[in-house]
Scaffold this active site. Structure first.
Site, PDB file in Angstrom:
ATOM      1  N   GLU A   1      37.255 -87.304  90.973  1.00  0.00           N
ATOM      2  CA  GLU A   1      37.754 -88.001  92.156  1.00  0.00           C
ATOM      3  C   GLU A   1      38.049 -89.455  91.774  1.00  0.00           C
ATOM      4  OE1 GLU A   1      36.618 -88.333  96.897  1.00  0.00           O
ATOM      5  OE2 GLU A   1      35.239 -89.123  95.406  1.00  0.00           O
TER       6      GLU A   1
ATOM      7  N   GLU B   1      26.944 -87.892 101.462  1.00  0.00           N
ATOM      8  CA  GLU B   1      26.974 -88.773 100.288  1.00  0.00           C
ATOM      9  C   GLU B   1      26.728 -90.229 100.650  1.00  0.00           C
ATOM     10  OE1 GLU B   1      30.735 -89.614  98.270  1.00  0.00           O
ATOM     11  OE2 GLU B   1      31.805 -88.720  99.977  1.00  0.00           O
TER      12      GLU B   1
END
Length: 262
Positions: free
Chosen positions: A240, A143
């Site tokens: 998240e 990511e």
């Protein structure tokens, strides 16, 4: 496709990590993810997953002191051996817990003159991890993280991720696309999702700015959730965020999807 996971590293922190599995199940989640599960034993996690009928979708390879301001492991030339040890640790957990994806955090370069060296190291390590996890049938993702929260993060936009994916051309490698981080970098997340959803192995989200739940910032969740549902993305979407208030009070966005209102 919209399937939501609760990230137990940030949600339900009102209770210890071992108790968050139950809290997530009681809130209606069918799946969870954990940034770094290694404070718990494999048996402890497996028992909680089985007891509460949960799927563990994702966790990360250990990243050393990255969250405390360090450089992490995956891109640091002098830490290649430690990264490979971390991959072995992750393999031990993954072989039993069977997540769908494992995330490799690129980490930071705090010496700009060595950035090329760090990037080369990261690509080598990412290829190594993708090979290792392919052997047990688990997808590897990586990511981009915004450089406001983490200055020096070596991968910090969608274009870099796409370039690495194209360069490595590894069949077991995909993107982890975090809406919060990319909004922080000024990206058009809706456009990226429309154009590249087939390259994404996992999505995470929080509102921006602030990293709270949807509705606490400027993020257009109606747009991005509708795009995720409509396009060919087949993975999970991970909540998240850091709840503003108690976690249960932050789940209004989830209730609408869970109950079929959206």
């Amino acid at each position: 496709m919209l399937r939501f996971t609760a990230n137990l590293s940030l949600l339900f922190t009102e209770v210890p990590l071992l108790e968050r599995f139950q809290a997530a199940a009681e809130a209606g989640f069918e799946a969870v993810e954990i940034q770094f599960p290694y404070e718990l034993s494999i048996d402890q996690i497996q028992q909680q997953l089985q007891r509460h009928r949960l799927k563990l979708v994702l966790f990360n390879v250990d990243a050393d002191t990255l969250l405390q301001g360090g450089e992490g492991l995956a891109a640091v030339p002098d830490k290649r051996d430690r990264f490979r040890q971390a991959v072995e640790q992750t393999l031990a957990y993954a072989e039993v817990l069977r997540p769908e994806v494992i995330n490799v955090l690129p980490g930071r370069c705090l010496d700009g003159e060595r950035l090329d060296e760090y990037m080369a190291t990261f690509k080598d390590n990412l290829r190594y991890a993708a090979d290792a996890f392919a052997a047990i049938g688990i997808k590897t993702v990586f990511e981009a993280v915004n450089t406001v929260d983490m200055p020096g993060f070596v991968i910090h936009n969608g274009r870099q991720m796409l370039d690495i994916l194209a360069e490595l051309r590894h069949p077991n490698l995909a993107l982890q696309y975090d809406l919060y981080h990319m909004w922080m970098m000024g990206e058009d997340c809706g456009d990226f999702l429309r154009r590249h959803s087939e390259k994404i192995g996992h999505i995470q989200f929080a509102d921006c700015p602030g990293r709270g739940q949807p509705g606490t910032g400027d993020g257009d969740f109606e747009q991005v959730f509708s795009i995720i549902a409509a396009y060919c993305y087949q993975g999970w979407t991970g909540a998240e965020y850091r709840p503003i208030g108690k976690t249960a009070e932050s789940l209004g966005w989830f209730s609408a999807y869970r109950d079929g209102a959206l």
